[in-house]
Design a protein around this motif. Sequence first.
Motif, PDB file in Angstrom:
ATOM      1  N   PRO A 107       0.794  -1.230   0.000  1.00  0.00           N
ATOM      2  CA  PRO A 107       0.000   0.000   0.000  1.00  0.00           C
ATOM      3  C   PRO A 107       0.830   1.286   0.000  1.00  0.00           C
ATOM      4  CG  PRO A 107      -0.884  -1.586   1.548  1.00  0.00           C
ATOM      5  CD  PRO A 107       0.436  -2.125   1.094  1.00  0.00           C
ATOM      6  N   PHE A 108       0.617   2.086  -1.034  1.00  0.00           N
ATOM      7  CA  PHE A 108       1.189   3.428  -1.144  1.00  0.00           C
ATOM      8  C   PHE A 108       2.724   3.441  -1.198  1.00  0.00           C
ATOM      9  CE2 PHE A 108      -2.720   3.399   1.424  1.00  0.00           C
ATOM     10  CZ  PHE A 108      -3.576   4.038   0.536  1.00  0.00           C
ATOM     11  N   LEU A 109       3.328   2.313  -1.552  1.00  0.00           N
ATOM     12  CA  LEU A 109       4.795   2.249  -1.647  1.00  0.00           C
ATOM     13  C   LEU A 109       5.298   3.048  -2.849  1.00  0.00           C
ATOM     14  CD1 LEU A 109       7.534   1.106  -0.742  1.00  0.00           C
ATOM     15  CD2 LEU A 109       7.034  -0.958  -2.077  1.00  0.00           C
ATOM     16  N   PHE A 110       4.624   2.889  -3.980  1.00  0.00           N
ATOM     17  CA  PHE A 110       5.019   3.606  -5.194  1.00  0.00           C
ATOM     18  C   PHE A 110       4.026   4.747  -5.430  1.00  0.00           C
ATOM     19  CE2 PHE A 110       6.555  -0.770  -5.677  1.00  0.00           C
ATOM     20  CZ  PHE A 110       7.904  -0.530  -5.886  1.00  0.00           C
ATOM     21  N   ASP A 111       4.177   5.798  -4.639  1.00  0.00           N
ATOM     22  CA  ASP A 111       3.174   6.865  -4.645  1.00  0.00           C
ATOM     23  C   ASP A 111       3.522   8.044  -5.548  1.00  0.00           C
ATOM     24  OD1 ASP A 111       5.270   7.715  -3.099  1.00  0.00           O
ATOM     25  OD2 ASP A 111       4.077   8.195  -1.321  1.00  0.00           O
ATOM     26  N   THR A 112       4.600   7.915  -6.334  1.00  0.00           N
ATOM     27  CA  THR A 112       4.921   8.943  -7.332  1.00  0.00           C
ATOM     28  C   THR A 112       5.355   8.250  -8.625  1.00  0.00           C
ATOM     29  OG1 THR A 112       7.296   9.095  -6.818  1.00  0.00           O
ATOM     30  CG2 THR A 112       5.791  10.487  -5.524  1.00  0.00           C
ATOM     31  N   SER A 303      -2.839   4.372   7.591  1.00  0.00           N
ATOM     32  CA  SER A 303      -2.641   3.932   8.981  1.00  0.00           C
ATOM     33  C   SER A 303      -3.019   2.471   9.202  1.00  0.00           C
ATOM     34  CB  SER A 303      -3.427   4.827   9.938  1.00  0.00           C
ATOM     35  OG  SER A 303      -4.815   4.610   9.798  1.00  0.00           O
ATOM     36  N   VAL A 304      -3.919   1.956   8.354  1.00  0.00           N
ATOM     37  CA  VAL A 304      -4.317   0.549   8.538  1.00  0.00           C
ATOM     38  C   VAL A 304      -3.417  -0.417   7.762  1.00  0.00           C
ATOM     39  CG1 VAL A 304      -6.739   1.210   8.859  1.00  0.00           C
ATOM     40  CG2 VAL A 304      -5.951   0.503   6.581  1.00  0.00           C
ATOM     41  N   SER A 305      -2.453   0.121   7.012  1.00  0.00           N
ATOM     42  CA  SER A 305      -1.721  -0.690   6.028  1.00  0.00           C
ATOM     43  C   SER A 305      -0.541  -1.493   6.555  1.00  0.00           C
ATOM     44  CB  SER A 305      -1.205   0.216   4.902  1.00  0.00           C
ATOM     45  OG  SER A 305      -2.266   0.879   4.266  1.00  0.00           O
TER      46      SER A 305
END
Length: 330
Positions: A107-112, A303-305
């Motif tokens: 989750p959200f690791l590759f956010d760009t 926050s839940v990730s």
Amino acid sequence: MKPLTWALGAVMALGLAAGSAQAADTTLRISLQLPLTSHLGQNLQLFKEEVEKNSNGDIAVEIYDSAQLYKDNEVPAAVGSGSIEMGVASLTRYVGDIPAVDVFYQPFLFDTEEKVRKAVAKGSPVRGPLDEAIAETGSTVLWWQAYGGSIMLSNGAPLKTPDDLKGKKVRVFGKTLGDFVTVAGGAPTLISGSEQYLAYQRGTVDAGMTGVSGVKSRKLWEVMDTITVTNNADIEFIVVVNTDFWNSLPDEHKKIIEAAALKAEADVRDRMSQIEAEAYEISKQNGMTVYTPTEEEMAAWKSVSQPVYENFVEKAGPLGKQVLEAAQKF
């Protein structure tokens, strides 16, 4: 066993295309789960044109789209066994053999876009080891196809925070995405891309994850009315060729195919932002609501990730740890 009708359909499809390839020295049949009109289909069309032009017709490329030969989850085995020369599969379809491929679904690791491009570059510390691991399944990776970020689909209202997902059945297309849904309080259901329209239409699931380009190519606005722009994962497809078949090709043919693959990979990657922007616009034009969560709402999703990361490291072994640590440095 597959139904007789499926088998007959596959034989007829192969037979119809055979005539056009008789004059070629080499024929590449490619299985694709999406329609030819999708951006992945158009990317294959670019590859086909390049290969056939530069080989002067010595190499013929036949594209079997819309899962008419194999569903997405069947492609790794079909190509690896040599049942078909080439295929397109979502990267996560290799998770059974190589759990580390789901690093792209953390989750959200590759956010760009910058982080994505570093990770998917040929020979990068993330992609390189994964390509090598896939080679052990009997398939050689020719190129990666960008599919954009993962978004959420729902009816009636956006999924602003994990609270909105609680108790809902959610279509996912990978085990790790399922873990993300679970920690957010939903119930994940693994459904192939070619079957998701019916799953939404029939109410098999209440919500779903996909790429926004898939909303456009599959006309999902007919069955869902809201997009939530979470971009919680980076979706990648790969185009693979059977390794034994590949090794049997003349070097001249390999060079032509590799050059076309390189061009196709760069083309789809460079156009991905535009493809997504157009898909969002067309979705709106067809009545969909597109919702972008606030910073506070995104913080709630993030926050839940953490348990998803912990589960990945535990299950993906040394290779998973290796590529995750490499990705975290970008």
